[in-house]
Each structure stands twice: as structure tokens, then as C-alpha cells.
Design an enzyme around this catalytic site. Structure first.
Site, short mmCIF file in Angstrom:
data_model
loop_
_atom_site.label_atom_id
_atom_site.label_comp_id
_atom_site.label_asym_id
_atom_site.label_seq_id
_atom_site.Cartn_x
_atom_site.Cartn_y
_atom_site.Cartn_z
N TYR A 149 2.71 101.62 110.03
CA TYR A 149 3.50 101.40 111.25
C TYR A 149 4.10 102.74 111.71
O TYR A 149 4.02 103.07 112.90
CB TYR A 149 4.62 100.37 111.01
N GLU A 187 11.96 89.66 118.10
CA GLU A 187 11.06 88.94 117.19
C GLU A 187 10.34 89.90 116.25
O GLU A 187 9.50 89.49 115.44
CB GLU A 187 10.06 88.12 118.01
P1 NDP Z 1 8.72 91.52 119.91
O1 NDP Z 1 7.92 91.01 118.77
O2 NDP Z 1 9.89 90.74 120.36
O3 NDP Z 1 7.77 91.79 121.17
C1 NDP Z 1 6.50 92.37 121.02
C2 NDP Z 1 5.69 92.16 122.30
O4 NDP Z 1 4.40 92.79 122.12
C3 NDP Z 1 5.45 90.70 122.61
O5 NDP Z 1 5.62 90.46 123.98
C4 NDP Z 1 3.98 90.50 122.22
O6 NDP Z 1 3.37 89.54 123.08
C5 NDP Z 1 3.39 91.88 122.51
N1 NDP Z 1 2.15 92.07 121.75
C6 NDP Z 1 2.01 92.21 120.40
N2 NDP Z 1 0.71 92.28 120.09
C7 NDP Z 1 0.02 92.19 121.26
C8 NDP Z 1 -1.37 92.19 121.60
N3 NDP Z 1 -2.32 92.29 120.67
N4 NDP Z 1 -1.71 92.07 122.90
C9 NDP Z 1 -0.77 91.96 123.85
N5 NDP Z 1 0.55 91.96 123.60
C10 NDP Z 1 0.93 92.06 122.32
O7 NDP Z 1 9.16 92.99 119.46
P2 NDP Z 1 9.98 94.15 120.21
O8 NDP Z 1 10.37 93.76 121.58
O9 NDP Z 1 11.02 94.60 119.27
O10 NDP Z 1 8.86 95.28 120.23
C11 NDP Z 1 8.41 95.92 121.41
C12 NDP Z 1 7.98 97.34 121.08
O11 NDP Z 1 9.11 98.06 120.60
C13 NDP Z 1 6.93 97.45 120.00
O12 NDP Z 1 6.03 98.48 120.37
C14 NDP Z 1 7.73 97.86 118.76
O13 NDP Z 1 6.95 98.59 117.86
C15 NDP Z 1 8.79 98.72 119.40
N6 NDP Z 1 10.03 98.92 118.65
C16 NDP Z 1 10.78 97.88 118.17
C17 NDP Z 1 11.98 98.10 117.53
C18 NDP Z 1 12.82 97.02 116.96
O14 NDP Z 1 13.65 97.30 116.05
N7 NDP Z 1 12.72 95.79 117.41
C19 NDP Z 1 12.50 99.48 117.38
C20 NDP Z 1 11.63 100.50 117.91
C21 NDP Z 1 10.47 100.21 118.54
P3 NDP Z 1 2.37 88.38 122.58
O15 NDP Z 1 2.70 88.08 121.15
O16 NDP Z 1 2.63 87.25 123.52
O17 NDP Z 1 1.01 88.96 122.76
C1 8X3 Z 2 11.17 99.57 114.69
C2 8X3 Z 2 12.30 100.21 114.00
O1 8X3 Z 2 13.16 100.92 111.70
O2 8X3 Z 2 12.20 98.72 111.89
O3 8X3 Z 2 10.28 100.49 115.20
O4 8X3 Z 2 10.79 100.67 111.95
S1 8X3 Z 2 12.09 100.13 112.31
#
Ligand code: NDP
Ligand code: 8X3
Length: 252
Positions: free
Chosen positions: A152, A188
Site C-alpha cells: 500500500y 470505509e
Molecule cells: P473509502 O473506502 O471510503 O472510498 C474508496 C473509494 O474508492 C470508493 O468510492 C470506492 O468505490 C473507490 N474504489 C475502490 N476501488 C475501486 C475500483 N476498482 N474502481 C473504482 N472505484 C474504486 O476510502 P477513502 O475515502 O478513505 O479513500 C479514498 C482515497 O484516499 C484512497 O485512494 C485512499 O488510499 C486514500 N487515503 C485514505 C486515507 C484514510 O485514512 N482514509 C488517508 C490517506 C489516503 P467502489 O467501491 O464503489 O468502487
Molecule cells: C491511509 C493512511 O496511515 O492508514 O493512506 O496508511 S494510513
């Protein structure tokens, strides 16, 4: 009326970003795999904010579908001003020698290759119009590699490199490129990481106040609404209780 395309808008950051931009009158394009959620959000944003919303239901890992859908947007949505590459996920938390190879591939295919497909489809229009903004959602995991985060973290380091490369390549065409790198945010994300184990997911955010999706949406909105001559290159935001991937102050 400006147009924003947000990948992965069915939950978390993507949904909050779509909502904030819709509330400010932008035309919205949302994508994701879960069709029902996508259509519900489309309907809700249209009703509440009176904006045009296009919902595109596809898996961003599917190269042909992603390139085809995003290269052939309907005319009224074709001039994308801002692309937010947000779709992504973490799967598992295990030592590199015990990792699940299918999970590695899904993370790489979604977080890196999916993002590249979206850029490949949308950047030529920005280049031709000499205008546009690509905002990639990175992570503190793209700044440091933490224990058991291996693949990741690698995907988010790749987001960082692609952001820098894209900015250099599109510099002659007046295209802004930004990375927004959040620390721990309660969405999520951890439920997905731990295959639906909600108790384990909750523990990640215990003993401190994590970021909320709206916090990230505000940063994206701020970045997207700077004057023409200003480009935010890289923004790291963490909960006040978190310094980086290694240090979090918990009160439990
Ligand atoms: P969620 O799981 O809430 O949202 C993830 C989104 O990505 C969903 O809408 C999902 O839609 C979509 N997604 C995942 N796989 C696919 C796919 N194969 N095709 C199309 N859409 C996809 O997580 P977050 O909102 O937290 O995450 C959003 C971004 O932020 C990610 O890139 C994550 O790595 C990043 N991030 C998150 C952090 C955190 O602590 N939460 C911190 C830093 C970065 P669906 O399942 O409907 O396809
Ligand atoms: C998501 C933040 O710290 O869970 O990118 O990797 S962490």
C-alpha cells in the site's frame, strides 16, 4: 460553470468532495463500482444543489472500459477542469514475506494503474485547452513506509512520483498538478483493509480524533479555487494527534 471529475465517489473522500463542489455549483462527474450508491448520490446532488451530475459505473482496474468511458464523455461534460484521482484502497496489513499476492495486485491495479488510465484519458483535453488541474489523493503512506504497509505504501509513493512527473510534463500547457496527502481519516478505508471487520477498523481510530472526509474535501476545494497563477504542489494533512505514519498520540 466548471466541471470536476472525481474517481471513487461512492463513499469517503470522493463522496465528500463531490458534495462540496456540487454545493458550490460545479458540474460533477462521479465514478465507482457500486452502482446503487452512485445513482443515489447523483440524484441527491441534483435535487439538493440543482447541478448537473454524470454517474459513470465502472471498475477503474478495467483498462479498456476506463479509457473508453473517460475519453468519450458526453459533450456537456467533456471539458473537465479538475480531475481528482481518489479511487483507491488498502488491503491487509502483513509482513512482505506473508503478503497476499492477489491483494498486492488489486492495490497496484487500482491505486496506480487506475489513476494512470484516468490521467491518460483526461490530460490530452487539458493540454489542448491549455487549462486544467489534476489533483491526486496521496497519503502519509506515500511519505514513509510503515511496518506491514509495504505494498500500500509503495502505491502511494508511486502516486507521489506520478504527481511530480505529471506536473513536469504538463508544465508547458498550463496544467496544475497537486497531491493531497491525508493521514488517518475515518471512512470505509479500514473496513475495506480488514475485509469488513468493523471492530478492527474502529480500533484504528480509537483514542484520538481522526480526520473526517469533509476535511479532505475542503483542502481539495481550496486547491482547486486558487488564482490562475497559483498551484499547490503537495499538501499533507493529519489529525492534530498524528505527526506522521509513526507517531500518534492516543489517550487510551
Ligand atoms: P473509502 O473506502 O471510503 O472510498 C474508496 C473509494 O474508492 C470508493 O468510492 C470506492 O468505490 C473507490 N474504489 C475502490 N476501488 C475501486 C475500483 N476498482 N474502481 C473504482 N472505484 C474504486 O476510502 P477513502 O475515502 O478513505 O479513500 C479514498 C482515497 O484516499 C484512497 O485512494 C485512499 O488510499 C486514500 N487515503 C485514505 C486515507 C484514510 O485514512 N482514509 C488517508 C490517506 C489516503 P467502489 O467501491 O464503489 O468502487
Ligand atoms: C491511509 C493512511 O496511515 O492508514 O493512506 O496508511 S494510513
Amino acid at each position: 460553470m466548471k466541471t470536476i471529475l472525481i474517481t471513487g465517489a461512492t463513499s469517503g473522500f470522493g463522496k465528500a468532495i463531490a458534495t462540496l463542489f456540487a454545493s458550490n455549483g460545479w458540474k460533477i462527474i462521479i465514478t465507482g463500482r457500486r452502482e446503487e450508491r452512485l445513482l443515489n448520490l447523483q440524484e441527491a446532488l441534483r435535487k439538493k444543489y440543482g447541478v448537473e451530475v454524470l454517474a459513470l459505473n465502472f471498475d477503474i482496474r478495467n483498462r479498456d472500459l476506463t479509457l473508453n468511458e473517460l475519453s468519450n464523455l458526453p459533450k456537456e461534460f467533456a471539458n473537465v477542469d479538475v480531475l481528482v484521482n481518489n479511487a483507491g484502497l488498502a488491503l491487509g496489513l502483513s509482513s512482505i514475506d506473508e503478503g497476499d499476492v492477489d491483494e498486492w495486485e488489486q492495490m497496484i491495479d487500482t491505486n496506480v494503474k487506475g489513476m494512470l488510465y484516468a490521467i491518460r484519458a483526461i490530460a490530452p483535453g487539458m493540454r489542448a485547452r491549455k487549462s486544467g488541474h489534476i489533483i491526486n489523493i496521496g497519503s502519509t503512506a506515500g511519505k514513509e513506509a510503515y511496518k506491514n504497509g509495504n505494498v500500500y505504501c509503495a502505491t502511494k509513493h508511486a502516486v507521489e512520483a506520478i504527481t511530480k512527473g505529471t506536473r513536469a510534463d504538463l508544465l508547458p500547457y498550463n496544467v496544475k498538478v497537486t497531491s493531497v496527502c491525508p493521514g488517518m481519516a475515518e471512512t470505509e478505508f479500514s473496513e475495506v483493509r480488514f475485509s469488513g471487520d468493523t471492530n478492527r477498523a474502529k480500533q484504528v481510530y480509537q483514542g484520538f480524533e481522526p480526520l473526517r472526509p469533509e476535511d479532505i474535501a475542503e483542502v481539495v476545494y481550496f486547491a482547486a479555487t486558487r488564482p490562475a497563477h497559483v498551484c499547490l504542489n503537495d499538501v499533507i494533512l493529519t489529525p492534530t494527534a498524528q505527526a506522521n505514519s509513526f507517531y500518534t498520540e492516543r489517550n487510551n
